[in-house]
Structure formats: structure tokens, C-alpha cells
Design a protein around this motif. Structure first.
Motif, PDB file in Angstrom:
ATOM      1  N   ALA A   1       0.835  -1.198   0.000  1.00 52.31           N
ATOM      2  CA  ALA A   1       0.000   0.000   0.000  1.00 52.31           C
ATOM      3  C   ALA A   1       0.873   1.253   0.000  1.00 52.31           C
ATOM      4  O   ALA A   1       0.648   2.190  -0.783  1.00 52.31           O
ATOM      5  CB  ALA A   1      -0.915  -0.009   1.206  1.00 52.31           C
ATOM      6  N   TYR A   2       1.902   1.261   0.868  1.00 55.45           N
ATOM      7  CA  TYR A   2       2.801   2.419   0.907  1.00 55.45           C
ATOM      8  C   TYR A   2       3.558   2.565  -0.403  1.00 55.45           C
ATOM      9  O   TYR A   2       3.772   3.680  -0.891  1.00 55.45           O
ATOM     10  CB  TYR A   2       3.788   2.275   2.062  1.00 55.45           C
ATOM     11  CG  TYR A   2       3.195   2.660   3.387  1.00 55.45           C
ATOM     12  CD1 TYR A   2       2.644   3.917   3.581  1.00 55.45           C
ATOM     13  CD2 TYR A   2       3.205   1.783   4.454  1.00 55.45           C
ATOM     14  CE1 TYR A   2       2.099   4.279   4.786  1.00 55.45           C
ATOM     15  CE2 TYR A   2       2.665   2.128   5.672  1.00 55.45           C
ATOM     16  CZ  TYR A   2       2.115   3.378   5.833  1.00 55.45           C
ATOM     17  OH  TYR A   2       1.580   3.731   7.028  1.00 55.45           O
ATOM     18  N   LEU A   3       3.971   1.443  -0.982  1.00 56.89           N
ATOM     19  CA  LEU A   3       4.688   1.487  -2.258  1.00 56.89           C
ATOM     20  C   LEU A   3       3.823   2.108  -3.338  1.00 56.89           C
ATOM     21  O   LEU A   3       4.298   2.937  -4.128  1.00 56.89           O
ATOM     22  CB  LEU A   3       5.062   0.067  -2.690  1.00 56.89           C
ATOM     23  CG  LEU A   3       6.414  -0.469  -2.260  1.00 56.89           C
ATOM     24  CD1 LEU A   3       6.530  -1.935  -2.601  1.00 56.89           C
ATOM     25  CD2 LEU A   3       7.534   0.305  -2.917  1.00 56.89           C
ATOM     26  N   MET A   4       2.550   1.710  -3.330  1.00 58.11           N
ATOM     27  CA  MET A   4       1.632   2.221  -4.343  1.00 58.11           C
ATOM     28  C   MET A   4       1.506   3.735  -4.224  1.00 58.11           C
ATOM     29  O   MET A   4       1.531   4.447  -5.233  1.00 58.11           O
ATOM     30  CB  MET A   4       0.270   1.533  -4.170  1.00 58.11           C
ATOM     31  CG  MET A   4      -0.711   1.825  -5.251  1.00 58.11           C
ATOM     32  SD  MET A   4      -1.770   3.175  -4.779  1.00 58.11           S
ATOM     33  CE  MET A   4      -2.791   3.305  -6.213  1.00 58.11           C
ATOM     34  N   VAL A   5       1.405   4.230  -3.001  1.00 58.03           N
ATOM     35  CA  VAL A   5       1.275   5.681  -2.803  1.00 58.03           C
ATOM     36  C   VAL A   5       2.583   6.384  -3.168  1.00 58.03           C
ATOM     37  O   VAL A   5       2.586   7.405  -3.866  1.00 58.03           O
ATOM     38  CB  VAL A   5       0.885   5.994  -1.341  1.00 58.03           C
ATOM     39  CG1 VAL A   5       0.879   7.492  -1.109  1.00 58.03           C
ATOM     40  CG2 VAL A   5      -0.480   5.413  -1.033  1.00 58.03           C
ATOM     41  N   ALA A   6       3.694   5.822  -2.734  1.00 57.37           N
ATOM     42  CA  ALA A   6       4.981   6.476  -2.944  1.00 57.37           C
ATOM     43  C   ALA A   6       5.363   6.537  -4.421  1.00 57.37           C
ATOM     44  O   ALA A   6       6.016   7.478  -4.858  1.00 57.37           O
ATOM     45  CB  ALA A   6       6.063   5.758  -2.158  1.00 57.37           C
ATOM     46  N   ARG A   7       4.965   5.545  -5.190  1.00 50.09           N
ATOM     47  CA  ARG A   7       5.348   5.509  -6.605  1.00 50.09           C
ATOM     48  C   ARG A   7       4.296   6.121  -7.529  1.00 50.09           C
ATOM     49  O   ARG A   7       4.477   6.134  -8.736  1.00 50.09           O
ATOM     50  CB  ARG A   7       5.603   4.061  -7.033  1.00 50.09           C
ATOM     51  CG  ARG A   7       6.585   3.303  -6.195  1.00 50.09           C
ATOM     52  CD  ARG A   7       8.018   3.718  -6.477  1.00 50.09           C
ATOM     53  NE  ARG A   7       8.940   2.873  -5.751  1.00 50.09           N
ATOM     54  CZ  ARG A   7       9.396   3.148  -4.533  1.00 50.09           C
ATOM     55  NH1 ARG A   7       9.032   4.260  -3.925  1.00 50.09           N
ATOM     56  NH2 ARG A   7      10.240   2.323  -3.936  1.00 50.09           N
ATOM     57  N   ASN A   8       3.191   6.570  -6.940  1.00 49.35           N
ATOM     58  CA  ASN A   8       2.098   7.100  -7.744  1.00 49.35           C
ATOM     59  C   ASN A   8       2.372   8.557  -8.113  1.00 49.35           C
ATOM     60  O   ASN A   8       2.364   9.442  -7.259  1.00 49.35           O
ATOM     61  CB  ASN A   8       0.790   6.986  -6.946  1.00 49.35           C
ATOM     62  CG  ASN A   8      -0.415   7.195  -7.805  1.00 49.35           C
ATOM     63  OD1 ASN A   8      -0.322   7.799  -8.871  1.00 49.35           O
ATOM     64  ND2 ASN A   8      -1.539   6.689  -7.366  1.00 49.35           N
ATOM     65  N   GLN A   9       2.610   8.813  -9.403  1.00 43.89           N
ATOM     66  CA  GLN A   9       2.982  10.164  -9.832  1.00 43.89           C
ATOM     67  C   GLN A   9       1.795  11.115  -9.898  1.00 43.89           C
ATOM     68  O   GLN A   9       1.977  12.317 -10.052  1.00 43.89           O
ATOM     69  CB  GLN A   9       3.643  10.098 -11.216  1.00 43.89           C
ATOM     70  CG  GLN A   9       5.026   9.494 -11.174  1.00 43.89           C
ATOM     71  CD  GLN A   9       5.649   9.406 -12.548  1.00 43.89           C
ATOM     72  OE1 GLN A   9       4.975   9.158 -13.528  1.00 43.89           O
ATOM     73  NE2 GLN A   9       6.950   9.615 -12.605  1.00 43.89           N
ATOM     74  N   THR A  10       0.588  10.580  -9.776  1.00 41.58           N
ATOM     75  CA  THR A  10      -0.580  11.457  -9.834  1.00 41.58           C
ATOM     76  C   THR A  10      -0.902  12.068  -8.472  1.00 41.58           C
ATOM     77  O   THR A  10      -1.713  12.971  -8.383  1.00 41.58           O
ATOM     78  CB  THR A  10      -1.815  10.685 -10.327  1.00 41.58           C
ATOM     79  OG1 THR A  10      -2.068   9.621  -9.417  1.00 41.58           O
ATOM     80  CG2 THR A  10      -1.605  10.114 -11.704  1.00 41.58           C
ATOM     81  N   LEU A  11      -0.261  11.585  -7.410  1.00 43.45           N
ATOM     82  CA  LEU A  11      -0.508  12.107  -6.059  1.00 43.45           C
ATOM     83  C   LEU A  11       0.447  13.260  -5.761  1.00 43.45           C
ATOM     84  O   LEU A  11       1.519  13.354  -6.373  1.00 43.45           O
ATOM     85  CB  LEU A  11      -0.319  10.993  -5.028  1.00 43.45           C
ATOM     86  CG  LEU A  11      -1.341   9.856  -5.072  1.00 43.45           C
ATOM     87  CD1 LEU A  11      -0.968   8.779  -4.090  1.00 43.45           C
ATOM     88  CD2 LEU A  11      -2.735  10.386  -4.784  1.00 43.45           C
ATOM     89  N   PRO A  12       0.076  14.155  -4.819  1.00 42.22           N
ATOM     90  CA  PRO A  12       0.971  15.267  -4.480  1.00 42.22           C
ATOM     91  C   PRO A  12       2.295  14.786  -3.886  1.00 42.22           C
ATOM     92  O   PRO A  12       2.342  13.757  -3.212  1.00 42.22           O
ATOM     93  CB  PRO A  12       0.174  16.087  -3.459  1.00 42.22           C
ATOM     94  CG  PRO A  12      -1.013  15.280  -3.121  1.00 42.22           C
ATOM     95  CD  PRO A  12      -1.217  14.262  -4.157  1.00 42.22           C
ATOM     96  N   THR A  13       3.349  15.543  -4.147  1.00 40.17           N
ATOM     97  CA  THR A  13       4.700  15.153  -3.735  1.00 40.17           C
ATOM     98  C   THR A  13       4.802  14.943  -2.236  1.00 40.17           C
ATOM     99  O   THR A  13       5.495  14.035  -1.773  1.00 40.17           O
ATOM    100  CB  THR A  13       5.699  16.254  -4.152  1.00 40.17           C
ATOM    101  OG1 THR A  13       5.354  16.702  -5.459  1.00 40.17           O
ATOM    102  CG2 THR A  13       7.101  15.732  -4.157  1.00 40.17           C
ATOM    103  N   GLN A  14       4.096  15.802  -1.479  1.00 43.71           N
ATOM    104  CA  GLN A  14       4.168  15.718  -0.017  1.00 43.71           C
ATOM    105  C   GLN A  14       3.656  14.362   0.479  1.00 43.71           C
ATOM    106  O   GLN A  14       4.268  13.728   1.341  1.00 43.71           O
ATOM    107  CB  GLN A  14       3.338  16.861   0.582  1.00 43.71           C
ATOM    108  CG  GLN A  14       3.705  17.237   2.007  1.00 43.71           C
ATOM    109  CD  GLN A  14       5.157  17.684   2.099  1.00 43.71           C
ATOM    110  OE1 GLN A  14       5.673  18.326   1.195  1.00 43.71           O
ATOM    111  NE2 GLN A  14       5.812  17.315   3.193  1.00 43.71           N
ATOM    112  N   VAL A  15       2.558  13.919  -0.090  1.00 45.22           N
ATOM    113  CA  VAL A  15       1.963  12.632   0.290  1.00 45.22           C
ATOM    114  C   VAL A  15       2.903  11.487  -0.065  1.00 45.22           C
ATOM    115  O   VAL A  15       3.142  10.574   0.720  1.00 45.22           O
ATOM    116  CB  VAL A  15       0.598  12.444  -0.414  1.00 45.22           C
ATOM    117  CG1 VAL A  15       0.024  11.070  -0.144  1.00 45.22           C
ATOM    118  CG2 VAL A  15      -0.373  13.515   0.021  1.00 45.22           C
TER     119      VAL A  15
END
Lengths: 108, 100
Positions: B25-39
Motif C-alpha cells: 500500500a505504501y509502495l503504491m502511494v509512494a510511486r504514484n505520480q498522480t498524487l501530491p509530492t508531499q503525500v
């Protein structure tokens, strides 16, 4: 109609419509969405099943304490330790301070 | 009692199995380029807090018999020499020495 003569904006609209119809995500900039981390199968279960199960007497005696199974190897080891202690060959006492310790007092 | 390296490997396997879903789950968020950089940065920081033995790369297939980490034939889970010994003893079904 040849695609080479179509305007890029119209091509994009076409792609968007195509995605809408076939229910795929429209991602024109090819951004990474991290979907591959969800799509991949979980590897934990097969990893945990790698080593074949071994018969461990110590674990079984611990698990079924009320059955009072005697682990003979362990008993023998325990008797040996007691015997060694009686002859003054047991493990040394734990050091209370650095001065008592053989290792901590040394300059390194 | 297996050797220390096998015990360590078992520990790693258990750790990977227990933390896999959260890590994914964390990997998905961290590698997701559509999410804000801070997140994404925050997710990466969380990923770094996981222990050493939660990463699948710390798991190493070792020999079932001897615990040797190199020259392990994955199909049998045995190191090359243990494989030879067992095959010659006829303990591996369908395996026999080549001769032509």
C-alpha cells in the motif's frame, strides 16, 4: 481516414472515448500510478512455505505441557550442565560492574 | 535444529509475509505520480521505517538439507551436492543419472 491527417486533439478525444468504452484508465501522459504493486500476486504465503516442516520435540513439549512429554536429549544436556556445575566447571557469574568483567575492563 | 542462516531466512520470510500488504500500500502511494509530492514523500518515509527483514529481497532460497545459500537447485530446494547424493540414492522421483 488516415490517422496522419487527424488533428492531435481529435486523436486524444478518440483515445478518451475508447478508454471510456472499454473501461480502461485514460492516462495520456503515461504517469506511473503504482497499480503494478496491487496487481502483482502476494509472495508472502509461498515464501513462508519454502522450508519443509520439521519435527521439533522441544516445540511439542512446550505446546503440550500437560501431557508431560520428556525430551530425553534436553534432560541429558541439563544433567550434564548440573554435573559440570558440581565440579566447578560451570559458566562464570554475571559481572555486576565493569571491574568484575573480563571483557569490559580491557583497553581496546 | 537448522543453522543460524536458515533461522535468519525463516525470520525474513515471516516478516515479509506479515508486512507485505502494508508495504504494498505504501509502495503504491509512494510511486504514484498522480498524487501530491508531499503525500508521496510521507509514504516513502513510512516505507523506510519497516525493518530489514520485511523486504522480499532479504529472503534467500537455501538448501533444505544443509542450509547452503549458493548452488541451490530451485526445483528441488537442494544444493548441488545434496541433490547429487539424493538422486544417486534414488530419493528424488524421476531423477536418474544420465548415460548414453
Amino acid at each position: 481516414m488516415n490517422a496522419a491527417f487527424m488533428q492531435p486533439s481529435r486523436l486524444a478525444t478518440l483515445k478518451q472515448l475508447q478508454c471510456n468504452i472499454f473501461q480502461t484508465s485514460y492516462n495520456p501522459q503515461s504517469l506511473r500510478t503504482g497499480a503494478k504493486y496491487f496487481r502483482a500476486r502476494l509472495r508472502g504465503p509461498s515464501m513462508m512455505a519454502y522450508y519443509p516442516k520439521t519435527f521439533d520435540i522441544a516445540q511439542i513439549t512446550r505446546q503440550y505441557r500437560d501431557l508431560e512429554i520428556v525430551n530425553e536429549d534436553e534432560e541429558e544436556r541439563f544433567q550434564d550442565v548440573l554435573e559440570r556445575k558440581r565440579r566447578g566447571k560451570g559458566a562464570p557469574k554475571k559481572a555486576k560492574s565493569a571491574a568484575d568483567s573480563r571483557r569490559l575492563g580491557k583497553k581496546r | 535444529m537448522p543453522c543460524a542462516r536458515v533461522i535468519r531466512d525463516i525470520k525474513a520470510r515471516k516478516g515479509v509475509g506479515a508486512n507485505e500488504i502494508a508495504r504494498r500500500a505504501y509502495l503504491m502511494v509512494a510511486r504514484n505520480q498522480t498524487l501530491p509530492t508531499q503525500v508521496r514523500l510521507h509514504a516513502q518515509m513510512q516505507l523506510n521505517t519497516f525493518g530489514r527483514y520485511t523486504r522480499p529481497t532479504t529472503v534467500n532460497n537455501r538448501c533444505h538439507e544443509t542450509g547452503r545459500g549458493r548452488g541451490v537447485i530451485s526445483e528441488f530446494g537442494l544444493s548441488r551436492f545434496q541433490f547429487r547424493i539424493k538422486a544417486l540414492r534414488g530419493e528424488l522421483p524421476g531423477v536418474h543419472k544420465a548415460s548414453w
